[in-house]
Design an enzyme around this catalytic site. Structure first.
Site, PDB file in Angstrom:
ATOM      1  CD  GLU A 263      -2.211   1.332   2.317  1.00  0.00           C
ATOM      2  OE1 GLU A 263      -2.147   2.705   2.619  1.00  0.00           O
ATOM      3  OE2 GLU A 263      -2.658   0.879   3.310  1.00  0.00           O
ATOM      4  CB  CYS A 302      -2.505   5.868   3.148  1.00  0.00           C
ATOM      5  SG  CYS A 302      -3.347   5.010   4.287  1.00  0.00           S
TER       6      CYS A 302
HETATM    7  P1  NDP Z   1       9.389   4.447   3.764  1.00  0.00           P
HETATM    8  O1  NDP Z   1       9.065   3.831   2.378  1.00  0.00           O
HETATM    9  O2  NDP Z   1      10.729   5.000   3.772  1.00  0.00           O
HETATM   10  O3  NDP Z   1       8.993   3.451   5.118  1.00  0.00           O
HETATM   11  C1  NDP Z   1       8.040   2.549   5.302  1.00  0.00           C
HETATM   12  C2  NDP Z   1       8.488   1.365   6.027  1.00  0.00           C
HETATM   13  O4  NDP Z   1       9.486   0.704   5.397  1.00  0.00           O
HETATM   14  C3  NDP Z   1       9.013   1.982   7.201  1.00  0.00           C
HETATM   15  O5  NDP Z   1       8.864   0.867   8.281  1.00  0.00           O
HETATM   16  C4  NDP Z   1      10.591   1.777   6.942  1.00  0.00           C
HETATM   17  O6  NDP Z   1      11.605   1.598   8.225  1.00  0.00           O
HETATM   18  C5  NDP Z   1      10.784   0.672   6.097  1.00  0.00           C
HETATM   19  N1  NDP Z   1      11.918   0.687   5.325  1.00  0.00           N
HETATM   20  C6  NDP Z   1      12.490   1.447   4.693  1.00  0.00           C
HETATM   21  N2  NDP Z   1      13.359   0.832   3.905  1.00  0.00           N
HETATM   22  C7  NDP Z   1      13.344  -0.374   4.017  1.00  0.00           C
HETATM   23  C8  NDP Z   1      14.187  -1.369   3.562  1.00  0.00           C
HETATM   24  N3  NDP Z   1      15.175  -1.114   2.551  1.00  0.00           N
HETATM   25  N4  NDP Z   1      13.685  -2.696   4.028  1.00  0.00           N
HETATM   26  C9  NDP Z   1      12.772  -3.005   4.714  1.00  0.00           C
HETATM   27  N5  NDP Z   1      12.102  -2.136   5.358  1.00  0.00           N
HETATM   28  C10 NDP Z   1      12.554  -0.702   4.913  1.00  0.00           C
HETATM   29  O7  NDP Z   1       8.385   5.513   3.907  1.00  0.00           O
HETATM   30  P2  NDP Z   1       8.212   6.753   5.345  1.00  0.00           P
HETATM   31  O8  NDP Z   1       7.492   5.981   6.148  1.00  0.00           O
HETATM   32  O9  NDP Z   1       9.429   7.221   5.672  1.00  0.00           O
HETATM   33  O10 NDP Z   1       7.329   7.652   4.588  1.00  0.00           O
HETATM   34  C11 NDP Z   1       7.897   8.278   3.310  1.00  0.00           C
HETATM   35  C12 NDP Z   1       6.592   8.643   2.409  1.00  0.00           C
HETATM   36  O11 NDP Z   1       5.907   7.551   1.885  1.00  0.00           O
HETATM   37  C13 NDP Z   1       5.709   9.794   3.209  1.00  0.00           C
HETATM   38  O12 NDP Z   1       6.119  11.002   2.911  1.00  0.00           O
HETATM   39  C14 NDP Z   1       4.590   9.489   2.200  1.00  0.00           C
HETATM   40  O13 NDP Z   1       4.834  10.435   1.013  1.00  0.00           O
HETATM   41  C15 NDP Z   1       4.674   8.050   1.792  1.00  0.00           C
HETATM   42  N6  NDP Z   1       3.637   7.259   2.595  1.00  0.00           N
HETATM   43  C16 NDP Z   1       2.513   6.735   2.125  1.00  0.00           C
HETATM   44  C17 NDP Z   1       1.730   6.078   2.926  1.00  0.00           C
HETATM   45  C18 NDP Z   1       0.625   5.652   2.274  1.00  0.00           C
HETATM   46  O14 NDP Z   1       0.086   4.607   2.645  1.00  0.00           O
HETATM   47  N7  NDP Z   1      -0.086   6.302   1.305  1.00  0.00           N
HETATM   48  C19 NDP Z   1       2.000   5.743   4.233  1.00  0.00           C
HETATM   49  C20 NDP Z   1       3.339   6.338   4.725  1.00  0.00           C
HETATM   50  C21 NDP Z   1       3.985   7.022   4.041  1.00  0.00           C
HETATM   51  P3  NDP Z   1      12.123   2.569   8.789  1.00  0.00           P
HETATM   52  O15 NDP Z   1      11.226   3.670   9.388  1.00  0.00           O
HETATM   53  O16 NDP Z   1      13.038   2.035   9.808  1.00  0.00           O
HETATM   54  O17 NDP Z   1      13.239   3.145   7.562  1.00  0.00           O
END
Ligand code: NDP
Length: 685
Positions: A263, A302
């Site tokens: 998602e 989201c």
């Molecule tokens: P990320 O994609 O960076 O992170 C989401 C999750 O993935 C976190 O738990 C993160 O952990 C984990 N993650 C990141 N890199 C890896 C990896 N290489 N391997 C495994 N897990 C990983 O998104 P953010 O939460 O930083 O949000 C960034 C942007 O995403 C927001 O500004 C928004 O635009 C979008 N977003 C969209 C959502 C939606 O549902 N539409 C919801 C949330 C965010 P960790 O935090 O430890 O890096």
């Protein structure tokens, strides 16, 4: 332990049945309003391969031994235990930037999802460990070879990688269907708000309600975890599209065909109807909804409304109304009760959203809010991640790109005008697939045209109007009973949706074979399977004594013309097919007057019922009733009633028994077929 007293503190992961700290102090996580450290996060040193094996072997085995009802009972008890602790979660939740109202969505919304699944599990799933999917498929004319689709729990582990915006709900909405399916999980919360998830997991583990190995937690990076996933595992991801794509194409996920649900970004639209001009109730509701969606969780949802699609003639008035309302949003530290909107989750997020507003500004002009100069009532305007709501206007959305491509994950929306319903649909679709869209209209024709146009591009579409205004759950609320997920840009995943979400953690298998063997596998009797007739009347048997296949073959009963006449006048059902020979003959289905279907069902009950008080307590319905052959005056009925399925209820003195009821005529042809549903006492008095 008192988590609050020890702030800032080092978060721990819960793996292999113990809490473990990372090898180093790790990264500081800051309070979103004050910039003060709340916790430190690090997972180096965690043995991820061992954690996966521990969950699969220990948790998976224990969960699979439980029935659906036992797992549902576990979810209910867990939900109730967490609800008692909710104030502790609310207290920590303010550090994430959440107001009390934001926290409610996350904390009580999450716990409510556990409770909703508990209740669905008890009401809609059998008290067994295998789920049947669809009807029997007959593969032979003589009933000697049939098939049934079944669903059984995956024997791996679910890895849930969550976003920062819902540290509680994001975890619980995934755990509920996973556990109900019988699958253990490892949760990896986003680092930024992991302290709240960690607190909740501590409280979950302390309840002792989950079998050991059912739930593990990783605070910090997942290291080499994904290198060890296999074909029985499932990975879900919520977050940015870039990370999602990276994980989806991970070598082990591709090579092992691991189920991957994503998602990601979603440029959700809200469409104001052509009929909903300023002054109508729908216009006012629309304004309220857009403002709510922009400000709840500071727009970090989201499902938030990113694109506001409005009739060109109403756009100016709409912007004016939105501007006035947004100006009243009191921004500040959520610990301050007067505050209506808190900061973003972190300074990084603030910078990210400001950059995305700059991207949007290529196509659109800012008509409300100033992204660079926050105005706050409380909190530290420079150390906190504050942003007042920003509204943009894009005059030519048909030729613009950024407004349909860029997700500013904060209190940011863009108004875009349209002239025709087709154009409104076209603009919404330019989001390339979203979680949700809403349409505010009181015109059924507009609703039909726009909703059918939007549906293939959305997981959920909400219609808002004056009638549903008070009861509507709103544009932005995913509900446990409705699907959550969207095609294309939204990630192509699907979660929740009641029992649909449980099936994502189960394998569907078509099982073929002889009916007796198939019945042994499925726990459900089917035509052609071994039956046990001639013994004690099955209605005399308690739940403990009954077995699948216990059968009653009744005596015969003739249906006379007087019976049909009597039934017609007694009930008032004097439909011509029962009363008028000539008219009935003219009907393509009948050769003359026929018995009422309900007369057949009533006579059948008269044939199979055992009248004396006994273990059968009540008849609570019939399923799948079909009348298959007309019954003419003079025909004779006989019933074959077979115990089809037995479902003892947990914590009750009774259970449900489903009986296969086959009513035949003197030629042996089935005239009616249905399932009779009864409540039966577990023991004889
Ligand atoms: P990320 O994609 O960076 O992170 C989401 C999750 O993935 C976190 O738990 C993160 O952990 C984990 N993650 C990141 N890199 C890896 C990896 N290489 N391997 C495994 N897990 C990983 O998104 P953010 O939460 O930083 O949000 C960034 C942007 O995403 C927001 O500004 C928004 O635009 C979008 N977003 C969209 C959502 C939606 O549902 N539409 C919801 C949330 C965010 P960790 O935090 O430890 O890096």
């Amino acid at each position: 332990m008192n988590v609050m007293a020890n702030r800032p503190r080092r978060l721990e992961s819960y793996v292999g049945g113990t809490w473990v700290a990372g090898a180093s102090e790790g990264k500081a996580l800051l309070d979103a309003s004050t910039g003060a450290p709340v916790a430190f996060i690090d997972s180096t040193g965690v043995d991820f391969k061992a954690a996966l094996a521990y969950g699969r072997d220990k948790g998976g085995l224990a969960l699979r031994r439980m029935s659906f009802h036992e797992r549902a009972g576990m979810l209910k008890a867990l939900g109730q235990a967490l609800m008692e602790k909710k104030e502790e979660f609310y207290a920590l939740s303010t550090a994430t930037g959440a107001t009390r109202a934001d926290g409610w969505v996350d904390i009580e919304g999450g716990i409510g999802t556990l409770l909703s699944y508990a209740s669905k599990g008890r009401r809609e799933l059998p008290n067994s460990r295998v789920l049947l999917d669809g009807d029997i498929e007959q593969l032979s004319k003589d009933d000697s070879f049939s098939a049934q689709h079944i669903l059984s729990p995956l024997q791996g582990i679910a890895i849930h990688i969550n976003a920062f915006n819902f540290p509680c709900w994001g975890m619980l909405e995934k755990l509920a269907p996973t556990f109900l399916a019988g699958v253990p999980a490892i949760v990896k919360p986003a680092s930024q708000t992991a302290y709240l998830t960690e607190l909740m997991v501590r409280r979950i583990i302390e309840t002792g309600l989950l079998p050991e190995g059912t739930l593990q937690l990783v605070c910090g990076s997942v290291g080499d975890l994904l290198d060890h996933v296999g074909g029985q595992d499932a990975v879900t991801f919520t977050g940015s599209a870039a990370t999602g794509r990276q994980l989806k194409t991970h070598k082990a996920i591709i090579e092992n065909s691991v189920r991957f649900t994503m998602e990601a970004d979603s440029l959700n639209a809200a469409v104001l109807g052509l009929d909903a001009a300023p002054g109508t109730e729908e216009f006012d509701l629309f304004v309220k909804e857009v403002v709510r969606e922009m400000t709840v969780k500071s727009g970090q949802k989201c499902t938030a409304i990113r694109r506001v699609i409005a009739p060109r003639a109403s756009s100016e008035a709409l912007i004016e109304s939105l501007r006035n309302r947004l100006a009243k949003t009191i921004v500040g530290n959520p610990a301050d009760e007067a505050v209506r909107m808190g900061p973003l989750a972190s300074l990084d997020q603030l910078e990210e959203v400001r950059a995305r507003i700059r991207d949007l500004s290529v196509d659109a002009e800012i008509v409300a809010g100033d992204p660079d100069h926050p105005s706050v009532r409380s909190g530290d305007a420079s150390a906190g991640a504050f942003l007042n709501p920003v509204l943009l206007y894009c005059d030519k959305p048909g030729s613009a790109r950024a407004v349909h491509d860029v997700e500013a994950f904060g209190p940011v929306s863009t108004v875009m005008p349209y002239d025709t319903a087709d154009e409104a649909v076209d603009l919404a679709r330019r989001g390339k697939g979203s979680l949700v869209a809403s349409v505010f209209t009181n015109d059924p024709a507009f609703a039909e045209e726009v909703v059918l146009g939007l549906a293939p591009f959305h997981g959920r579409v909400m219609i808002g109007n004056r009638v549903s205004a008070k009861s509507s759950t709103g544009h932005g609320s995913p509900l446990p009973v409705l699907v959550h997920g969207g095609p294309g840009r939204a990630g192509g995943g699907e979660e929740l949706g009641g029992i649909r979400g449980v099936k994502h953690y189960m394998q569907r298998t078509a099982v073929q074979g002889a009916p007796t063997l198939l019945s042994a596998v499925t726990g459900r009797w089917m035509q052609g399977a071994q039956a046990y007739a001639g013994g004690e009347h099955p209605f005399r048997k308690s739940l403990a004594e009954l077995k699948i296949g216990d059968q009653l073959i009744t005596a015969n009963r003739a249906v006379l013309l007087e019976d049909i006449e009597h039934f017609a006048h007694f009930t008032g059902d004097t439909f011509y097919a029962h009363m008028d020979e000539e008219a009935a003959k003219a009907n393509p289905f009948f050769e003359g007057r026929v018995a009422h279907g309900y007369l057949i069902v009533s006579f059948a009950a008269g044939l199979f019922v055992d009248p004396a008080p006994g273990p059968v307590l009540a008849n609570y319905g019939v399923d799948n009733l079909r009348f298959l052959t007309p019954v003419s005056p003079g025909d004779t009925l006989q019933v074959q009633l077979t115990c089809k399925e037995i479902n003892p209820r947990a914590n009750a003195e009774h259970g449900e028994v489903r009986w296969d009821c086959n009513v035949t005529n003197q030629m042996g042809a089935t005239v009616a077929h249905y399932d009779v549903l009864t409540m039966v006492a577990k023991t004889r008095e």
